[in-house]
Design an enzyme around this catalytic site. Structure first.
Site, PDB file in Angstrom:
ATOM      1  N   TYR A  95      -4.284   0.635   9.927  1.00  0.00           N
ATOM      2  CA  TYR A  95      -4.091   1.577   8.827  1.00  0.00           C
ATOM      3  C   TYR A  95      -5.009   2.796   8.899  1.00  0.00           C
ATOM      4  CZ  TYR A  95      -0.616  -1.134   6.323  1.00  0.00           C
ATOM      5  OH  TYR A  95       0.541  -1.775   5.965  1.00  0.00           O
ATOM      6  N   GLU A 137       1.290  -8.057   3.217  1.00  0.00           N
ATOM      7  CA  GLU A 137       1.463  -8.445   4.615  1.00  0.00           C
ATOM      8  C   GLU A 137       0.652  -9.695   4.950  1.00  0.00           C
ATOM      9  OE1 GLU A 137       0.499  -4.770   6.576  1.00  0.00           O
ATOM     10  OE2 GLU A 137       2.220  -3.778   5.617  1.00  0.00           O
TER      11      GLU A 137
END
Length: 410
Positions: A95, A137
């Site tokens: 990310y 997730e």
């Protein structure tokens, strides 16, 4: 929670992002692949070349900016993205790479409009979204790894059987190389294949499972993808599977994922309408077989649109299912076949899958609809269901790209 000042600033950027969204995302991907080539295997080069990935990201960014004060409306998009990330093994450490390149791209594309306040607000908003996605997730990773027969990461499978279904579609029956059990999955979900590339890297593709859960194998049915235009590449993985992978060869496979599925535990009396075009039949086959097994008395209408019978998979099998199950009505629609050939069979017709055909085959509009296929097909079906006033809870589809693109096209 985001503070109000951040919300106001991000929302104020929505119009300019709408105007320059694709420019921004094209710049973003170019920048990221240049600065961080290690993330290349997470992306499909064909989608990059066609611009679909850029449009999907642009739509997602614009939707986030416009709805940042009401994120509940983006719940479906979050679930789609989280499942896609898990299927590709995206982890929290990826990310910051995306965030750094996205903020740099906003700054570089918007120029003077990208003030320190705007960049700081978007950094905070991106961090907030990251926390939401990473949390979901991590839950999906745990669920996959802890269920019976489940795993995390990639597992080696052997091609146990390879069947040609049509001129351009082949089914691959896949069994774990370790001989272990397989997890259950939801009918409509997909698995991920990771294969080597000529440059020594890897690339990944998602393929819908085309068989019902509960077997000792997974089945995928893959269409050979040819170049959509001159100069564009043929589909790398689909052609590799068709031409170079034989029975006994092995593949790396990720666990089942996906938010498009039918939960057979949800029992409804209303009919189930399954609509597919081309290779969109693959998840629909899984849904069909699972429903017949779990709810043998539920009324099912299946419509499959194809160019012609040369490229059509599964017709004999579906015809046999219809003979065995009086509650199943199957119809095949051909857009590029001689009418006298089509009319030779009672459950076939010439033309496109449209509202008139669907309404002629269903007992009433009040039904559950599941559909999958190319974008023009999806747009037309979605528009028809909107016109009919079908509740969103009864409309389910698999579509690559942001939902906004489907709605705007409709």
């Amino acid at each position: 929670m985001l503070n109000q000042n951040t919300i106001d600033i991000v929302k104020s950027t929505a119009p300019v992002l709408q105007q320059h969204g694709e420019t921004l995302t094209r710049h973003f991907y170019q920048r990221m692949f240049s600065h961080n080539p290690e993330v290349g295997p997470f992306f499909n080069p064909a989608n990059q070349a066609e611009g679909t990935q850029q449009r999907a990201l642009a739509g997602a960014i614009c939707a986030y900016a416009a709805n940042i004060d009401n994120l509940e409306v983006l719940g479906g998009a979050v679930e789609l993205i989280a499942n896609k990330h898990v299927s590709l093994m995206v982890k929290p450490e990826h990310y910051p790479i995306v965030g750094e390149n996205l903020l740099a791209s906003i700054s570089e594309v918007l120029g003077d409009g990208a003030t320190d306040q705007v960049i700081d607000a978007w950094a905070e908003a991106y961090g907030f979204l990251t926390d939401i996605l990473v949390g979901r997730e991590q839950q999906l990773y745990r669920d996959s790894a802890t269920k019976d027969g489940g795993w995390e990461g990639f597992r080696t499978f052997r091609i146990d059987r390879k069947d040609q279904e049509s001129e351009n579609i082949t089914s691959f029956y896949l069994k774990p190389e370790d001989g272990g059990a397989l997890p259950g999955f939801m009918p409509g979900q997909y698995i991920t294949l990771r294969v080597p590339t000529a440059d020594g890297s890897t690339t990944m593709r998602n393929y819908s499972l085309s068989n019902q859960p509960g077997r000792d194998y997974f089945r995928i049915s893959v269409k050979r993808e040819v170049a959509p235009s001159a100069g564009a590449p043929d589909g790398y993985v689909s052609n590799l599977l068709h031409d170079n992978m034989a029975e006994g060869d092995t593949l790396e496979i990720g666990p089942p994922c996906g938010e498009f599925f039918l939960n057979v535990k949800d029992r409804h009396e209303r009919p189930l309408v399954l609509l597919a075009a081309g290779i969109g039949i693959t998840p629909i086959m899984s849904i069909l077989k699972a429903t017949l097994n779990a709810m043998p008395s539920r009324e099912i209408i299946l419509i499959h649109g194809c160019l012609n019978d040369d490229v059509q998979p599964f017709k004999p099998f579906i015809d046999q299912l219809a003979l065995e199950h009086p509650n199943l009505k199957a119809h095949f629609r051909y857009s590029d076949m001689a009418e006298d050939v089509v009319l030779a069979e009672e459950n076939c017709s010439a033309g496109m899958v449209d509202a008139e055909l669907i309404e002629s085959l269903i007992p009433s509009r009040h039904a559950d609809y599941y559909f999958c296929g190319p974008k023009p097909f999806m747009v037309n079906i979605y528009q028809d269901l909107l016109i009919w006033g079908i509740p969103a809870s009864q409309v389910h589809f698999e579509f690559f790209g942001p939902r906004e693109a489907l709605e705007q096209a409709a």
